[in-house]
Motif scaffolding. Sequence first.
Motif, PDB file in Angstrom:
ATOM      1  N   PHE A 297       0.814  -1.213   0.000  1.00 65.30           N
ATOM      2  CA  PHE A 297       0.000   0.000   0.000  1.00 65.30           C
ATOM      3  C   PHE A 297       0.852   1.269   0.000  1.00 65.30           C
ATOM      4  CE2 PHE A 297      -3.456  -2.821   1.626  1.00 65.30           C
ATOM      5  CZ  PHE A 297      -4.375  -2.541   0.636  1.00 65.30           C
ATOM      6  N   VAL A 298       1.994   1.224   0.680  1.00 67.59           N
ATOM      7  CA  VAL A 298       2.884   2.392   0.653  1.00 67.59           C
ATOM      8  C   VAL A 298       3.424   2.624  -0.755  1.00 67.59           C
ATOM      9  CG1 VAL A 298       5.071   3.341   1.473  1.00 67.59           C
ATOM     10  CG2 VAL A 298       3.520   2.262   3.083  1.00 67.59           C
ATOM     11  N   MET A 299       3.840   1.539  -1.430  1.00 67.41           N
ATOM     12  CA  MET A 299       4.371   1.674  -2.779  1.00 67.41           C
ATOM     13  C   MET A 299       3.298   2.171  -3.753  1.00 67.41           C
ATOM     14  SD  MET A 299       7.518   0.979  -2.388  1.00 67.41           S
ATOM     15  CE  MET A 299       8.119   0.843  -4.060  1.00 67.41           C
ATOM     16  N   ILE A 300       2.066   1.709  -3.591  1.00 70.58           N
ATOM     17  CA  ILE A 300       0.968   2.184  -4.434  1.00 70.58           C
ATOM     18  C   ILE A 300       0.759   3.682  -4.218  1.00 70.58           C
ATOM     19  CG2 ILE A 300      -1.550   2.111  -4.706  1.00 70.58           C
ATOM     20  CD1 ILE A 300      -1.414  -0.892  -4.308  1.00 70.58           C
ATOM     21  N   SER A 301       0.731   4.087  -2.942  1.00 67.29           N
ATOM     22  CA  SER A 301       0.527   5.501  -2.620  1.00 67.29           C
ATOM     23  C   SER A 301       1.675   6.354  -3.129  1.00 67.29           C
ATOM     24  CB  SER A 301       0.380   5.675  -1.099  1.00 67.29           C
ATOM     25  OG  SER A 301      -0.677   4.896  -0.598  1.00 67.29           O
ATOM     26  N   ALA A 302       2.902   5.828  -3.052  1.00 71.20           N
ATOM     27  CA  ALA A 302       4.074   6.572  -3.524  1.00 71.20           C
ATOM     28  C   ALA A 302       3.997   6.813  -5.027  1.00 71.20           C
ATOM     29  CB  ALA A 302       5.356   5.816  -3.177  1.00 71.20           C
ATOM     30  N   ASN A 303       3.452   5.858  -5.776  1.00 68.30           N
ATOM     31  CA  ASN A 303       3.278   6.055  -7.220  1.00 68.30           C
ATOM     32  C   ASN A 303       2.284   7.168  -7.503  1.00 68.30           C
ATOM     33  OD1 ASN A 303       4.466   3.872  -9.355  1.00 68.30           O
ATOM     34  ND2 ASN A 303       4.367   3.014  -7.305  1.00 68.30           N
ATOM     35  N   GLY A 304       1.218   7.225  -6.722  1.00 68.56           N
ATOM     36  CA  GLY A 304       0.262   8.317  -6.879  1.00 68.56           C
ATOM     37  C   GLY A 304       0.869   9.653  -6.529  1.00 68.56           C
ATOM     38  N   PHE A 305       1.655   9.695  -5.461  1.00 67.67           N
ATOM     39  CA  PHE A 305       2.352  10.912  -5.040  1.00 67.67           C
ATOM     40  C   PHE A 305       3.270  11.407  -6.159  1.00 67.67           C
ATOM     41  CE2 PHE A 305       5.819  13.254  -3.143  1.00 67.67           C
ATOM     42  CZ  PHE A 305       5.255  13.969  -2.100  1.00 67.67           C
ATOM     43  N   ALA A 306       4.062  10.475  -6.739  1.00 67.40           N
ATOM     44  CA  ALA A 306       4.993  10.841  -7.800  1.00 67.40           C
ATOM     45  C   ALA A 306       4.260  11.379  -9.020  1.00 67.40           C
ATOM     46  CB  ALA A 306       5.835   9.627  -8.190  1.00 67.40           C
ATOM     47  N   ALA A 307       3.121  10.779  -9.349  1.00 71.31           N
ATOM     48  CA  ALA A 307       2.354  11.218 -10.517  1.00 71.31           C
ATOM     49  C   ALA A 307       1.847  12.648 -10.340  1.00 71.31           C
ATOM     50  CB  ALA A 307       1.183  10.269 -10.761  1.00 71.31           C
ATOM     51  N   VAL A 308       1.368  12.958  -9.145  1.00 74.24           N
ATOM     52  CA  VAL A 308       0.861  14.310  -8.878  1.00 74.24           C
ATOM     53  C   VAL A 308       1.994  15.327  -8.940  1.00 74.24           C
ATOM     54  CG1 VAL A 308      -0.202  15.820  -7.150  1.00 74.24           C
ATOM     55  CG2 VAL A 308      -1.096  13.515  -7.506  1.00 74.24           C
ATOM     56  N   MET A 309       3.147  14.997  -8.334  1.00 79.30           N
ATOM     57  CA  MET A 309       4.275  15.927  -8.337  1.00 79.30           C
ATOM     58  C   MET A 309       4.777  16.185  -9.764  1.00 79.30           C
ATOM     59  SD  MET A 309       4.596  16.819  -5.228  1.00 79.30           S
ATOM     60  CE  MET A 309       2.802  16.617  -5.214  1.00 79.30           C
ATOM     61  N   THR A 310       4.788  15.141 -10.587  1.00 78.94           N
ATOM     62  CA  THR A 310       5.222  15.291 -11.972  1.00 78.94           C
ATOM     63  C   THR A 310       4.248  16.167 -12.750  1.00 78.94           C
ATOM     64  OG1 THR A 310       6.283  13.108 -11.920  1.00 78.94           O
ATOM     65  CG2 THR A 310       5.835  14.058 -14.088  1.00 78.94           C
ATOM     66  N   GLU A 311       2.953  15.953 -12.519  1.00 79.83           N
ATOM     67  CA  GLU A 311       1.913  16.688 -13.244  1.00 79.83           C
ATOM     68  C   GLU A 311       1.948  18.183 -12.934  1.00 79.83           C
ATOM     69  OE1 GLU A 311      -1.275  17.072 -15.928  1.00 79.83           O
ATOM     70  OE2 GLU A 311       0.062  15.371 -15.507  1.00 79.83           O
ATOM     71  N   THR A 312       2.314  18.561 -11.725  1.00 82.00           N
ATOM     72  CA  THR A 312       2.355  19.987 -11.363  1.00 82.00           C
ATOM     73  C   THR A 312       3.473  20.743 -12.073  1.00 82.00           C
ATOM     74  OG1 THR A 312       3.818  19.614  -9.470  1.00 82.00           O
ATOM     75  CG2 THR A 312       1.437  19.480  -9.052  1.00 82.00           C
ATOM     76  N   GLY A 313       4.499  20.027 -12.532  1.00 83.21           N
ATOM     77  CA  GLY A 313       5.656  20.683 -13.134  1.00 83.21           C
ATOM     78  C   GLY A 313       6.559  21.332 -12.103  1.00 83.21           C
ATOM     79  N   ALA A 314       6.312  21.021 -10.820  1.00 82.36           N
ATOM     80  CA  ALA A 314       7.051  21.686  -9.742  1.00 82.36           C
ATOM     81  C   ALA A 314       8.491  21.195  -9.640  1.00 82.36           C
ATOM     82  CB  ALA A 314       6.328  21.483  -8.405  1.00 82.36           C
ATOM     83  N   VAL A 315       8.771  19.967 -10.127  1.00 84.33           N
ATOM     84  CA  VAL A 315      10.144  19.469 -10.073  1.00 84.33           C
ATOM     85  C   VAL A 315      11.042  20.326 -10.967  1.00 84.33           C
ATOM     86  CG1 VAL A 315      11.658  17.523 -10.544  1.00 84.33           C
ATOM     87  CG2 VAL A 315       9.395  17.118  -9.566  1.00 84.33           C
ATOM     88  N   GLU A 316      10.586  20.586 -12.189  1.00 86.92           N
ATOM     89  CA  GLU A 316      11.357  21.430 -13.110  1.00 86.92           C
ATOM     90  C   GLU A 316      11.517  22.835 -12.549  1.00 86.92           C
ATOM     91  OE1 GLU A 316      11.311  22.851 -17.806  1.00 86.92           O
ATOM     92  OE2 GLU A 316       9.760  21.517 -17.012  1.00 86.92           O
TER      93      GLU A 316
END
Length: 439
Positions: A297-316
């Motif tokens: 469940f942690v790994m599933i949630s981490a994938n969702g977290f990563a997807a949201v962070m990528t979508e925001t463009g905040a990493v760039e």
Amino acid sequence: MNAVVIAVIIMLILSLIRVNVVAALIIGAAVGGLIGGLSVEDTVAVFSEGVGGGANIALSYALLGGFAVAISYTGLPKLMVDKIVAAVSREGEPRATALPKVLIILAILSISIMSQNIVPVHIAFIPLLIPPLLLVMNELGIDRRLIATIITFGLTAPYILLPYGFGQIFHDTIATNMELSGLTIDMNVIPTAMLIPTAGMVLGLLVAIFISYRKPREYENRKVSLQDGDAKTITTKDLIVTIIAIIAALVVQSVFQSMVFSAVIGLAVLFVTGTVKLRDQDQLMTDGMKMMAFIGFVMISANGFAAVMTETGAVESLVNSAADLIGDNKAVGALLMLIVGLVVTMGIGSSFATIPIIAVLFVPLSLELGFSPLATVALIGTAGALGDAGSPASDSTLGPTAGLNADGQHNHIWDTCVPTFVHYNIPLVLFGWIAALVL
């Protein structure tokens, strides 16, 4: 403030105050998505789509848990523990002496290292080996935080440095994404680039062994659920079949790189031969899934977290902000890039998933600052590896917790994540920074 930074800080604070890691990841993703400009509907949609990427991992760990419980029912773990107890016991002396501790530490460290290259099963060995050893470690007064740091070292350092097993995948990921970002390198140079950062992890391990967790720590002798089959005395036939099942699972894992099918094959061998009764399969799978569900469940949630962070463009945006602060100062640039990598990877929890995100941004920045190809590899490899050794969402910390908390006396955050963060992430940042400046 940057959405990724806020999301990771929220996730870490909630985890440190003992909020469940799954809930912390979801809350952090939600806040980060909203601050990053996504609507509530978009945040929920992106998170939901992202969690699908973790389904295979969750299924893998559930089946591995079932395979581990099945092997425990054969009596093999009891045999292993009996052999270790016999090896560390000496007539006329208490077992709580230095030699037994050294033997157990070396055994766990060796198996952890081999799980990344020689026998690439990653964390699958943990539920087989660690729970049956807890009572022995309790009697010896071994601090479980030490065992957590040892296992995490074995799960992380080998693939960072050595191009075998999971290391081959990690090095290929670095080389491929650097080439896609405009810098072609020879994979053979990656071990040279990662030698200094890995030395930092070795230093952290030595500090943990000889300074931080040298003193004994007391634990209650509680029943471990995984040991329900310990009363069974393993027969020669059961021993041979169990070894065959493990070898079959390892072969499938090595050839097809699939933990799902390797676990299924291992279970099939045990069931078909009658070593584990078919009528026990439902209870067996339930026990195994219960043991490994937290990781899934942690790994599933981490994938969702990563997807949201990528979508925001905040990493760039985070990298661009760092570039503005750097100017032409290579020392400041290397340090800021490592810190950015730490922030990103702590949230995602996977060095393998972090490399593609940061490579596309770090390569042009490194070229602009005049870093050599070796230095660039060191920066990207170290930045990616930082999260594996300390992130609450990393399988390199979740795995040790799953084994050491089998009797409910090992906290994931304070007994695994904080010790591994202190002993590995801090040296990784320091030695990765040195590597970037001298290579």
